[in-house]
Motif scaffolding. Structure first.
Motif, PDB file in Angstrom:
ATOM      1  N   VAL A   4      56.416  55.349  26.703  1.00 29.77           N
ATOM      2  CA  VAL A   4      55.528  56.309  27.353  1.00 29.77           C
ATOM      3  C   VAL A   4      56.241  56.875  28.574  1.00 29.77           C
ATOM      4  CG1 VAL A   4      53.337  56.583  28.596  1.00 29.77           C
ATOM      5  CG2 VAL A   4      53.440  55.128  26.558  1.00 29.77           C
ATOM      6  N   ASN A   5      56.377  58.212  28.607  1.00 30.00           N
ATOM      7  CA  ASN A   5      56.981  58.842  29.783  1.00 30.00           C
ATOM      8  C   ASN A   5      55.894  59.197  30.797  1.00 30.00           C
ATOM      9  OD1 ASN A   5      55.854  61.407  29.094  1.00 30.00           O
ATOM     10  ND2 ASN A   5      57.580  61.825  27.750  1.00 30.00           N
ATOM     11  N   MET A   6      56.311  59.670  31.971  1.00 30.09           N
ATOM     12  CA  MET A   6      55.357  59.954  33.038  1.00 30.09           C
ATOM     13  C   MET A   6      54.344  61.019  32.628  1.00 30.09           C
ATOM     14  SD  MET A   6      55.566  61.453  36.876  1.00 30.09           S
ATOM     15  CE  MET A   6      55.545  63.067  36.185  1.00 30.09           C
ATOM     16  N   GLU A   7      54.778  62.026  31.915  1.00 20.88           N
ATOM     17  CA  GLU A   7      53.872  63.090  31.487  1.00 20.88           C
ATOM     18  C   GLU A   7      52.769  62.522  30.595  1.00 20.88           C
ATOM     19  OE1 GLU A   7      54.020  67.061  28.698  1.00 20.88           O
ATOM     20  OE2 GLU A   7      55.801  66.581  29.884  1.00 20.88           O
ATOM     21  N   GLN A   8      53.137  61.667  29.673  1.00 17.72           N
ATOM     22  CA  GLN A   8      52.145  61.026  28.797  1.00 17.72           C
ATOM     23  C   GLN A   8      51.277  60.058  29.597  1.00 17.72           C
ATOM     24  OE1 GLN A   8      55.215  59.447  26.318  1.00 17.72           O
ATOM     25  NE2 GLN A   8      54.704  60.803  24.594  1.00 17.72           N
ATOM     26  N   ALA A   9      51.897  59.331  30.506  1.00 19.12           N
ATOM     27  CA  ALA A   9      51.177  58.326  31.293  1.00 19.12           C
ATOM     28  C   ALA A   9      50.098  58.945  32.168  1.00 19.12           C
ATOM     29  CB  ALA A   9      52.156  57.536  32.153  1.00 19.12           C
ATOM     30  N   THR A  10      50.325  60.145  32.638  1.00 16.82           N
ATOM     31  CA  THR A  10      49.371  60.786  33.552  1.00 16.82           C
ATOM     32  C   THR A  10      48.470  61.801  32.854  1.00 16.82           C
ATOM     33  OG1 THR A  10      51.054  62.414  34.174  1.00 16.82           O
ATOM     34  CG2 THR A  10      50.860  60.441  35.577  1.00 16.82           C
ATOM     35  N   LYS A  27      47.207  56.652  23.417  1.00 17.39           N
ATOM     36  CA  LYS A  27      48.497  57.072  22.864  1.00 17.39           C
ATOM     37  C   LYS A  27      48.307  57.807  21.539  1.00 17.39           C
ATOM     38  CE  LYS A  27      52.144  54.565  22.861  1.00 17.39           C
ATOM     39  NZ  LYS A  27      53.082  53.445  22.675  1.00 17.39           N
ATOM     40  N   LYS A  28      47.429  57.307  20.696  1.00 16.23           N
ATOM     41  CA  LYS A  28      47.165  57.966  19.405  1.00 16.23           C
ATOM     42  C   LYS A  28      46.546  59.346  19.619  1.00 16.23           C
ATOM     43  CE  LYS A  28      46.802  53.797  16.658  1.00 16.23           C
ATOM     44  NZ  LYS A  28      46.003  52.956  15.800  1.00 16.23           N
ATOM     45  N   LEU A  29      45.626  59.450  20.572  1.00 14.59           N
ATOM     46  CA  LEU A  29      45.007  60.742  20.869  1.00 14.59           C
ATOM     47  C   LEU A  29      46.033  61.721  21.423  1.00 14.59           C
ATOM     48  CD1 LEU A  29      41.637  59.512  22.463  1.00 14.59           C
ATOM     49  CD2 LEU A  29      41.928  60.672  20.242  1.00 14.59           C
ATOM     50  N   LEU A  30      46.928  61.252  22.269  1.00 12.60           N
ATOM     51  CA  LEU A  30      47.987  62.114  22.809  1.00 12.60           C
ATOM     52  C   LEU A  30      48.911  62.599  21.693  1.00 12.60           C
ATOM     53  CD1 LEU A  30      48.893  60.238  26.116  1.00 12.60           C
ATOM     54  CD2 LEU A  30      47.799  62.494  25.924  1.00 12.60           C
ATOM     55  N   LYS A  31      49.231  61.714  20.768  1.00 10.68           N
ATOM     56  CA  LYS A  31      50.096  62.076  19.648  1.00 10.68           C
ATOM     57  C   LYS A  31      49.422  63.132  18.775  1.00 10.68           C
ATOM     58  CE  LYS A  31      53.224  59.918  16.416  1.00 10.68           C
ATOM     59  NZ  LYS A  31      53.747  58.667  15.897  1.00 10.68           N
ATOM     60  N   GLN A  32      48.135  62.970  18.522  1.00 10.89           N
ATOM     61  CA  GLN A  32      47.368  63.964  17.757  1.00 10.89           C
ATOM     62  C   GLN A  32      47.387  65.317  18.466  1.00 10.89           C
ATOM     63  OE1 GLN A  32      43.364  62.529  17.329  1.00 10.89           O
ATOM     64  NE2 GLN A  32      43.715  61.823  15.224  1.00 10.89           N
ATOM     65  N   LYS A  33      47.168  65.274  19.765  1.00 14.52           N
ATOM     66  CA  LYS A  33      47.128  66.494  20.577  1.00 14.52           C
ATOM     67  C   LYS A  33      48.481  67.223  20.535  1.00 14.52           C
ATOM     68  CE  LYS A  33      45.704  67.855  25.222  1.00 14.52           C
ATOM     69  NZ  LYS A  33      45.313  67.376  26.549  1.00 14.52           N
ATOM     70  N   GLU A  34      49.577  66.440  20.594  1.00 14.70           N
ATOM     71  CA  GLU A  34      50.927  67.018  20.565  1.00 14.70           C
ATOM     72  C   GLU A  34      51.254  67.641  19.219  1.00 14.70           C
ATOM     73  OE1 GLU A  34      53.472  63.756  21.640  1.00 14.70           O
ATOM     74  OE2 GLU A  34      52.847  63.809  23.739  1.00 14.70           O
ATOM     75  N   LYS A  79      45.535  63.490  30.866  1.00 18.39           N
ATOM     76  CA  LYS A  79      44.103  63.206  30.780  1.00 18.39           C
ATOM     77  C   LYS A  79      43.583  63.647  29.420  1.00 18.39           C
ATOM     78  CE  LYS A  79      41.414  62.148  33.547  1.00 18.39           C
ATOM     79  NZ  LYS A  79      40.712  60.886  33.493  1.00 18.39           N
ATOM     80  N   ILE A  80      42.794  62.783  28.819  1.00 21.35           N
ATOM     81  CA  ILE A  80      42.084  63.082  27.581  1.00 21.35           C
ATOM     82  C   ILE A  80      40.606  63.002  27.936  1.00 21.35           C
ATOM     83  CG2 ILE A  80      41.560  62.337  25.226  1.00 21.35           C
ATOM     84  CD1 ILE A  80      44.412  63.109  25.274  1.00 21.35           C
ATOM     85  N   GLY A  81      39.962  64.145  28.069  1.00 17.87           N
ATOM     86  CA  GLY A  81      38.546  64.169  28.433  1.00 17.87           C
ATOM     87  C   GLY A  81      38.291  63.373  29.699  1.00 17.87           C
ATOM     88  N   SER A  82      37.300  62.513  29.653  1.00 18.04           N
ATOM     89  CA  SER A  82      36.934  61.718  30.830  1.00 18.04           C
ATOM     90  C   SER A  82      37.585  60.328  30.830  1.00 18.04           C
ATOM     91  CB  SER A  82      35.415  61.562  30.902  1.00 18.04           C
ATOM     92  OG  SER A  82      34.952  60.854  29.769  1.00 18.04           O
TER      93      SER A  82
END
Length: 159
Positions: free
Chosen positions: A33-39, A150-157, A41-44
């Motif tokens: 996980v890089n800083m961009e992924q770490a910070t 992480k899974k939600l971020l991957k979907q978003k990407e 936001k996914i919704g609330s």
């Protein structure tokens, strides 16, 4: 194996090196996980960085008690992560978690089993065993959140 050694092993499993319960651990999940992924936001939902800070806050606070200090942590401050502005700051946060987790486990291993049934700081907090079990469960709870984020971020990407 003593009770405290078993608890330390369980604690290390969720934070540093285990695969038994969740087939993963914090170190594994945060390693890529890089800083961009770490910070991000996914919704609330809390960010991965915020959850990392939150878990470390409690680990460091309980370690202080294990070393004979006072319980100085407060729930209201457990999400007070200062803004991360560089990859180095994110890496430092993860390094602090690994260091504090190993310290917690080492302190736990040094405790006699008889300490587990003693009161933890104040009667309202229960025993040492209750608080250590609670810490392990708390870690698994937030590990699950990090895995899902992480899974939600991957979907978003990939959209």
């Amino acid at each position: 194996m003593s009770t405290t050694s078993q608890l330390a092993k369980r604690f290390r499993e969720v934070l540093l090196d285990g695969l038994w319960i969740a087939n993963t651990n914090f170190k594994d999940q945060l390693s890529n996980v890089n800083m961009e992924q770490a910070t991000a936001k996914i919704g609330s939902l809390n960010s991965i960085a915020m959850l990392t800070f939150h878990i470390d806050y409690y680990i460091a606070g309980l370690s202080n008690v294990f070393e004979g200090g006072k319980l100085e942590i407060r729930d209201q401050y457990s999400f007070d992560l200062p803004p991360l502005e560089s990859e180095e700051q994110w890496e430092n946060l993860k390094s602090k978690l690994w260091k504090d987790a190993e310290k917690f486990a080492a302190l736990l291993e040094q405790m006699p089993d008889s300490k587990m049934n003693e009161g933890f700081v104040d009667e309202k907090y229960g025993t040492y065993l209750r608080n250590i079990d609670g810490m392990i469960e708390h870690c698994y709870y937030h590990l699950g959140q990090i895995t899902l984020i992480k899974k939600l971020l991957k979907q978003k990407e990939s959209v």
